[in-house]
Design a protein around this motif. Structure first.
Motif, PDB file in Angstrom:
ATOM      1  N   SER A 135       0.847  -1.186   0.000  1.00 14.03           N
ATOM      2  CA  SER A 135       0.000   0.000   0.000  1.00 14.03           C
ATOM      3  C   SER A 135       0.886   1.242   0.000  1.00 14.03           C
ATOM      4  N   GLU A 144      -4.642  -9.306   3.765  1.00 17.44           N
ATOM      5  CA  GLU A 144      -4.517  -8.110   4.582  1.00 17.44           C
ATOM      6  C   GLU A 144      -3.169  -7.452   4.326  1.00 17.44           C
ATOM      7  N   ALA A 195      -8.204  -2.189  -3.737  1.00 19.69           N
ATOM      8  CA  ALA A 195      -7.870  -1.092  -2.835  1.00 19.69           C
ATOM      9  C   ALA A 195      -7.677  -1.677  -1.439  1.00 19.69           C
ATOM     10  N   PHE A 196      -7.241  -0.851  -0.523  1.00 20.11           N
ATOM     11  CA  PHE A 196      -7.057  -1.304   0.853  1.00 20.11           C
ATOM     12  C   PHE A 196      -7.778  -0.348   1.791  1.00 20.11           C
ATOM     13  N   GLU A 197      -8.327  -0.900   2.876  1.00 28.35           N
ATOM     14  CA  GLU A 197      -8.984  -0.077   3.880  1.00 28.35           C
ATOM     15  C   GLU A 197      -8.684  -0.632   5.267  1.00 28.35           C
ATOM     16  N   PRO A 198      -8.607   0.238   6.283  1.00 26.80           N
ATOM     17  CA  PRO A 198      -8.278  -0.215   7.641  1.00 26.80           C
ATOM     18  C   PRO A 198      -9.369  -1.117   8.208  1.00 26.80           C
ATOM     19  N   GLU A 211     -11.784  -2.238  11.140  1.00 31.39           N
ATOM     20  CA  GLU A 211     -12.426  -1.438  12.176  1.00 31.39           C
ATOM     21  C   GLU A 211     -11.854  -1.729  13.556  1.00 31.39           C
ATOM     22  N   HIS A 240      -4.803  -3.428   7.314  1.00 31.41           N
ATOM     23  CA  HIS A 240      -5.697  -3.061   6.225  1.00 31.41           C
ATOM     24  C   HIS A 240      -6.090  -4.322   5.469  1.00 31.41           C
ATOM     25  N   ARG A 252     -13.134  -1.458  -4.861  1.00 27.01           N
ATOM     26  CA  ARG A 252     -13.745  -0.151  -4.621  1.00 27.01           C
ATOM     27  C   ARG A 252     -13.979   0.536  -5.962  1.00 27.01           C
ATOM     28  N   ASP A 308      -8.096   8.499  -5.509  1.00 26.06           N
ATOM     29  CA  ASP A 308      -8.200   7.658  -4.319  1.00 26.06           C
ATOM     30  C   ASP A 308      -6.882   6.908  -4.152  1.00 26.06           C
ATOM     31  N   SER A 363      -5.954   4.921  -1.972  1.00 30.52           N
ATOM     32  CA  SER A 363      -6.070   3.541  -1.499  1.00 30.52           C
ATOM     33  C   SER A 363      -6.060   2.552  -2.660  1.00 30.52           C
TER      34      SER A 363
END
Length: 205
Positions: free
Chosen positions: A56, A71, A168-171, A173, A179, A184, A192, A194
């Motif tokens: 990332s 991840e 894409a990557f997202e954290p 919760e 991530h 997306r 973006d 990400s």
């Protein structure tokens, strides 16, 4: 076999249960005759896949975890050499686009685990035998992405299954230091980050 003008024909390939032949006079005039006669197909490239680190923008490494999830996480220099952190990129070819289709997979205990799209636009590892995927007679595939070069070593991966959706990557919760890999949709009026993914050859590091 010859045409009505007595020009010999040479067998080229089959596609969708149809046989195709090339005019040998055309072949002799062309240094690299075009034999990809199926516009709606992907063909595996002849070059062997190389192993890469996928990162990332904040330098986290894509990892196939034992839980079965993709991840992004921090990795020490030693841990970067583990198989769960190395991804092979197999290049494909087609006749309809300028951007190359590719498959990404990690080899775990001799099994190729592909980066694959589910029906709900989620991304998950899926075991797949690539030897049976030399030619894919479809316009899309759940494990095929078009990689688009953004800058040196930076790419965006668009799903062929879901056009306009990118890896894409997202954290997470509950663990913001980790991530997860997702699909997306590309925003229209902004960049973006990400979706911008760093790709570096393991052998060159």
């Amino acid at each position: 076999m010859a045409t009505c003008e007595d020009s010999p024909l040479m067998f080229a390939e089959t596609c969708n249960d149809t046989f195709y032949f090339l005019d040998t006079e055309y072949v002799s005039r062309s240094a690299s005759p075009k034999t990809d006669l199926c516009p709606d197909a992907f063909r595996k490239g002849k070059q062997r896949p190389n192993s890469y680190w996928i990162q990332s923008m904040d330098q986290k490494f894509l990892v196939l975890r034992t839980s079965g999830n993709f991840e992004f996480e921090d990795r020490t220099t030693h841990d970067r050499g583990l198989s769960d952190c190395k991804f092979d990129i197999q290049i494909y070819q087609d006749s309809t686009e300028h951007t190359q289709p590719v498959m990404l997979y990690a080899c775990i205990n001799g099994q190729k685990m592909m980066v694959s799209c589910k029906n709900n636009k989620e991304v998950s590892p899926e075991p797949m035998n690539t030897s049976g995927l030399d030619i894919i007679n479809e316009t899309r595939h759940k494990a095929l992405f078009r990689w688009k070069n953004i800058s040196t070593g930076k790419y965006k991966f668009e799903s062929t299954m879901y056009t306009g959706y990118f890896l894409a990557f997202e954290p997470l919760e509950d663990k913001p230091c980790l991530h997860k890999l997702i699909l997306r949709p590309e925003p229209k009026d902004e960049v973006d980050e990400s979706m911008v993914i760093s790709v570096s050859n393991c052998k060159l590091k």
